[in-house]
Design a protein around this motif. Structure first.
Motif, PDB file in Angstrom:
ATOM      1  N   SER A   1      -6.098  -0.051  -3.499  1.00 42.57           N
ATOM      2  CA  SER A   1      -6.678  -1.100  -2.654  1.00 42.57           C
ATOM      3  C   SER A   1      -6.217  -0.907  -1.212  1.00 42.57           C
ATOM      4  CB  SER A   1      -6.241  -2.482  -3.165  1.00 42.57           C
ATOM      5  OG  SER A   1      -6.639  -3.484  -2.276  1.00 42.57           O
ATOM      6  N   VAL A   2      -7.147  -0.990  -0.268  1.00 46.45           N
ATOM      7  CA  VAL A   2      -6.794  -0.763   1.141  1.00 46.45           C
ATOM      8  C   VAL A   2      -5.884  -1.855   1.681  1.00 46.45           C
ATOM      9  CG1 VAL A   2      -7.742  -0.501   3.479  1.00 46.45           C
ATOM     10  CG2 VAL A   2      -8.921   0.522   1.531  1.00 46.45           C
TER      11      VAL A   2
ATOM     12  N   ARG B   1     -12.730   4.972  -7.385  1.00 44.83           N
ATOM     13  CA  ARG B   1     -12.733   4.960  -5.915  1.00 44.83           C
ATOM     14  C   ARG B   1     -12.360   3.556  -5.433  1.00 44.83           C
ATOM     15  NH1 ARG B   1     -15.182   8.070  -2.087  1.00 44.83           N
ATOM     16  NH2 ARG B   1     -16.088   9.344  -3.755  1.00 44.83           N
ATOM     17  N   PRO B   2     -11.597   3.449  -4.328  1.00 49.55           N
ATOM     18  CA  PRO B   2     -11.270   2.107  -3.810  1.00 49.55           C
ATOM     19  C   PRO B   2     -12.525   1.286  -3.581  1.00 49.55           C
ATOM     20  CG  PRO B   2      -9.975   3.766  -2.676  1.00 49.55           C
ATOM     21  CD  PRO B   2     -10.969   4.508  -3.533  1.00 49.55           C
ATOM     22  N   PRO B   3     -12.552   0.064  -4.055  1.00 49.49           N
ATOM     23  CA  PRO B   3     -13.757  -0.750  -3.888  1.00 49.49           C
ATOM     24  C   PRO B   3     -13.992  -1.111  -2.429  1.00 49.49           C
ATOM     25  CG  PRO B   3     -11.957  -2.086  -4.736  1.00 49.49           C
ATOM     26  CD  PRO B   3     -11.471  -0.673  -4.738  1.00 49.49           C
TER      27      PRO B   3
ATOM     28  N   TYR C   1       0.837  -1.204   0.000  1.00 45.21           N
ATOM     29  CA  TYR C   1       0.000   0.000   0.000  1.00 45.21           C
ATOM     30  C   TYR C   1       0.872   1.255   0.000  1.00 45.21           C
ATOM     31  CZ  TYR C   1      -3.641   3.358   0.808  1.00 45.21           C
ATOM     32  OH  TYR C   1      -4.493   4.429   0.656  1.00 45.21           O
ATOM     33  N   ALA C   2       1.930   1.254   0.799  1.00 43.97           N
ATOM     34  CA  ALA C   2       2.802   2.430   0.860  1.00 43.97           C
ATOM     35  C   ALA C   2       3.377   2.747  -0.512  1.00 43.97           C
ATOM     36  CB  ALA C   2       3.918   2.200   1.878  1.00 43.97           C
ATOM     37  N   ARG C   3       3.826   1.729  -1.219  1.00 44.65           N
ATOM     38  CA  ARG C   3       4.392   1.961  -2.550  1.00 44.65           C
ATOM     39  C   ARG C   3       3.335   2.417  -3.548  1.00 44.65           C
ATOM     40  NH1 ARG C   3       8.237  -2.108  -5.386  1.00 44.65           N
ATOM     41  NH2 ARG C   3       8.036  -0.403  -6.889  1.00 44.65           N
ATOM     42  N   SER C   4       2.166   1.810  -3.508  1.00 44.22           N
ATOM     43  CA  SER C   4       1.120   2.203  -4.454  1.00 44.22           C
ATOM     44  C   SER C   4       0.607   3.613  -4.151  1.00 44.22           C
ATOM     45  CB  SER C   4      -0.027   1.190  -4.443  1.00 44.22           C
ATOM     46  OG  SER C   4      -0.625   1.091  -3.168  1.00 44.22           O
ATOM     47  N   ALA C   5       0.572   4.001  -2.869  1.00 43.59           N
ATOM     48  CA  ALA C   5       0.162   5.359  -2.518  1.00 43.59           C
ATOM     49  C   ALA C   5       1.176   6.379  -3.023  1.00 43.59           C
ATOM     50  CB  ALA C   5      -0.013   5.484  -1.005  1.00 43.59           C
ATOM     51  N   GLN C   6       2.455   6.053  -2.934  1.00 47.49           N
ATOM     52  CA  GLN C   6       3.475   6.938  -3.498  1.00 47.49           C
ATOM     53  C   GLN C   6       3.235   7.148  -4.992  1.00 47.49           C
ATOM     54  OE1 GLN C   6       7.040   4.783  -2.274  1.00 47.49           O
ATOM     55  NE2 GLN C   6       7.564   6.419  -0.844  1.00 47.49           N
ATOM     56  N   ALA C   7       2.926   6.064  -5.699  1.00 42.86           N
ATOM     57  CA  ALA C   7       2.677   6.169  -7.134  1.00 42.86           C
ATOM     58  C   ALA C   7       1.423   6.996  -7.418  1.00 42.86           C
ATOM     59  CB  ALA C   7       2.537   4.775  -7.735  1.00 42.86           C
TER      60      ALA C   7
ATOM     61  N   ALA D   1      -5.515  -0.191 -20.869  1.00 45.47           N
ATOM     62  CA  ALA D   1      -4.990   0.113 -19.533  1.00 45.47           C
ATOM     63  C   ALA D   1      -5.884  -0.481 -18.447  1.00 45.47           C
ATOM     64  CB  ALA D   1      -4.872   1.628 -19.355  1.00 45.47           C
ATOM     65  N   GLU D   2      -7.212  -0.406 -18.656  1.00 43.81           N
ATOM     66  CA  GLU D   2      -8.128  -0.983 -17.672  1.00 43.81           C
ATOM     67  C   GLU D   2      -7.955  -2.490 -17.574  1.00 43.81           C
ATOM     68  OE1 GLU D   2     -12.894  -1.383 -16.655  1.00 43.81           O
ATOM     69  OE2 GLU D   2     -12.232  -0.158 -18.349  1.00 43.81           O
ATOM     70  N   LEU D   3      -7.741  -3.129 -18.720  1.00 43.95           N
ATOM     71  CA  LEU D   3      -7.499  -4.576 -18.699  1.00 43.95           C
ATOM     72  C   LEU D   3      -6.300  -4.902 -17.824  1.00 43.95           C
ATOM     73  CD1 LEU D   3      -7.837  -7.507 -19.729  1.00 43.95           C
ATOM     74  CD2 LEU D   3      -6.393  -6.859 -21.683  1.00 43.95           C
ATOM     75  N   LEU D   4      -5.221  -4.130 -17.967  1.00 49.28           N
ATOM     76  CA  LEU D   4      -4.003  -4.430 -17.216  1.00 49.28           C
ATOM     77  C   LEU D   4      -4.172  -4.163 -15.723  1.00 49.28           C
ATOM     78  CD1 LEU D   4      -1.188  -3.246 -19.652  1.00 49.28           C
ATOM     79  CD2 LEU D   4      -2.192  -5.523 -19.345  1.00 49.28           C
ATOM     80  N   TRP D   5      -4.819  -3.053 -15.354  1.00 52.88           N
ATOM     81  CA  TRP D   5      -4.950  -2.825 -13.911  1.00 52.88           C
ATOM     82  C   TRP D   5      -5.900  -3.837 -13.263  1.00 52.88           C
ATOM     83  CZ3 TRP D   5      -9.485  -1.891 -11.482  1.00 52.88           C
ATOM     84  CH2 TRP D   5     -10.476  -1.090 -12.052  1.00 52.88           C
ATOM     85  N   ARG D   6      -6.898  -4.263 -14.006  1.00 56.75           N
ATOM     86  CA  ARG D   6      -7.788  -5.282 -13.450  1.00 56.75           C
ATOM     87  C   ARG D   6      -7.052  -6.618 -13.286  1.00 56.75           C
ATOM     88  NH1 ARG D   6     -12.967  -3.964 -12.770  1.00 56.75           N
ATOM     89  NH2 ARG D   6     -13.806  -2.143 -13.864  1.00 56.75           N
ATOM     90  N   MET D   7      -6.206  -6.964 -14.235  1.00 55.90           N
ATOM     91  CA  MET D   7      -5.476  -8.225 -14.140  1.00 55.90           C
ATOM     92  C   MET D   7      -4.416  -8.160 -13.047  1.00 55.90           C
ATOM     93  SD  MET D   7      -5.213  -9.644 -18.048  1.00 55.90           S
ATOM     94  CE  MET D   7      -4.835 -11.291 -17.436  1.00 55.90           C
ATOM     95  N   GLU D   8      -3.752  -7.016 -12.895  1.00 56.58           N
ATOM     96  CA  GLU D   8      -2.774  -6.875 -11.807  1.00 56.58           C
ATOM     97  C   GLU D   8      -3.471  -6.956 -10.451  1.00 56.58           C
ATOM     98  OE1 GLU D   8       0.359  -6.946 -11.883  1.00 56.58           O
ATOM     99  OE2 GLU D   8       0.991  -6.391 -13.902  1.00 56.58           O
ATOM    100  N   SER D   9      -4.643  -6.339 -10.340  1.00 55.85           N
ATOM    101  CA  SER D   9      -5.398  -6.403  -9.086  1.00 55.85           C
ATOM    102  C   SER D   9      -5.840  -7.833  -8.780  1.00 55.85           C
ATOM    103  CB  SER D   9      -6.620  -5.480  -9.152  1.00 55.85           C
ATOM    104  OG  SER D   9      -6.226  -4.129  -9.327  1.00 55.85           O
ATOM    105  N   ALA D  10      -6.197  -8.575  -9.833  1.00 58.14           N
ATOM    106  CA  ALA D  10      -6.608  -9.968  -9.635  1.00 58.14           C
ATOM    107  C   ALA D  10      -5.431 -10.855  -9.250  1.00 58.14           C
ATOM    108  CB  ALA D  10      -7.267 -10.495 -10.905  1.00 58.14           C
TER     109      ALA D  10
END
Length: 337
Positions: free
Chosen positions: A330-331, A189-191, A173-179, A281-290
């Motif tokens: 993501s929290v 919005r965070p789900p 989370y710390a790294r993703s918040a920096q980004a 781009a949406e495809l990639l962020w959804r796959m990375e999140s999965a």
């Protein structure tokens, strides 16, 4: 008149005296003193794990700083994406602190917050947002995240099981918040999801599941790359190369231990087929999140220090890439939902 010997009379007199005074002894009247039993003392909270108090102080401080940035967004001239990210961070860091108040943070991370008393008092936030410009505010938040990130990584590599994932999730989370702070971009919005407990996988099972997901990631990047403009396509191709390297390392590690390394499927059912840059781009962020929960399960199941380090790096990278491709913060990255 009946004659009773003196000794016999004294014996009867003593018995009578006991009979008369018996009711007074069994029902005493006590004057003064407490009128109710003393209350039982409150139970002593269980001790926190090593590093947990420092993590709690990090999260309380970050929640306060992010809230100050969010409320002062207009004065600091934060962009709309950065202002939104600061608000989401304040909420997320507060949720992290709530979990860290418990001596078993993994238990609190996987349950909904309660309104009852906390196991221990929340520490007072240290420091304030001493910034007058957007760049100063972003730098102060990113620096504070970096301080926390160092401690979280150390804790994740020194622990195991669900608690290792708590530390790894905080690091991710710390790294993703920096980004997210660096990129002033609109993002979802965070789900609101219910975090579930981990699957009881062995280290080999967790690596096999991660490998299956990496195969899918490789396929997804191959599908998405042609839809990006040249510069972004090169960035995506660089990630594809990294994912292929991870695939090969996972397969090699499994075979070295005599375990089966799952092969790639001929094709994968994607969340959607891209038709332009935005949907790619949406495809990639959804796959990375999965993929992130599988990296988290790998981190929790790892019994080898090198495997734990690789799993942590993979989890962090997945969380960062999800944000960089435009996904939400993501929290609890890495936890199944």
């Amino acid at each position: 008149m009946i004659s009773v010997p003196r000794r016999r009379f004294l014996a009867l007199a003593g018995t009578a005296a006991l009979a008369v005074t018996g009711c007074q002894v069994s029902d005493p009247v006590v004057h003064g003193g407490p009128t109710a039993p003393p209350p039982e003392p409150s139970p002593t909270p269980e001790p926190l794990r090593p590093g947990q108090q420092a993590a709690l102080e990090h999260e309380v401080a970050l929640a306060a700083l992010a809230a100050q940035a969010h409320t002062g967004a207009e004065r600091l001239r934060l962009g709309p994406g950065q202002a939104a990210a600061a608000g989401w961070m304040a909420t997320a860091h507060d949720a992290h602190a709530t979990a860290l108040l418990d001596p078993h943070p993994a238990r609190r991370a996987t349950t909904a917050p309660t309104t009852g008393p906390s196991p221990r008092p929340r520490p007072t936030p240290s420091g304030t947002l001493a910034a007058t410009t957007r760049d100063q505010a972003i730098d102060q938040l990113r620096d504070r995240l970096e301080r926390a990130l160092s401690d979280y990584r150390r804790a994740a590599l020194g622990d195991q099981g669900p608690t290792a994932l708590v530390w790894g999730s905080l690091a991710a989370y710390a790294r993703s918040a920096q980004a997210a702070l660096t990129r002033d971009e609109p993002r979802p919005r965070p789900p609101v999801v219910e975090v579930r407990e981990l699957e009881p996988w062995s280290d080999a099972e967790a690596e096999q599941q991660a490998l299956r997901q990496v195969h899918a990631l490789v396929y997804g990047y191959q599908v998405a790359i042609p839809w990006f403009p040249r510069a972004e396509g090169q960035t995506a191709y660089g990630v594809l190369v990294q994912r292929r390297d991870l695939r090969d390392r996972l397969a090699k590690a499994l075979r070295t231990r005599g375990q089966a390394a799952p092969a790639a499927e001929p094709a994968y059912a994607l969340p959607h087929q891209p038709t332009d840059r935005a949907t790619a781009a949406e495809l990639l962020w959804r796959m990375e999140s999965a993929y992130a929960p599988f990296a988290g399960a790998w981190l929790a199941a790892a019994t080898d220090a090198d495997a734990r380090r690789e799993a942590l790096e993979s989890l962090e990278q997945s969380a960062v890439l999800g944000v960089e491709w435009g996904g939400p913060l993501s929290v609890w990255p890495g936890w199944p939902s």
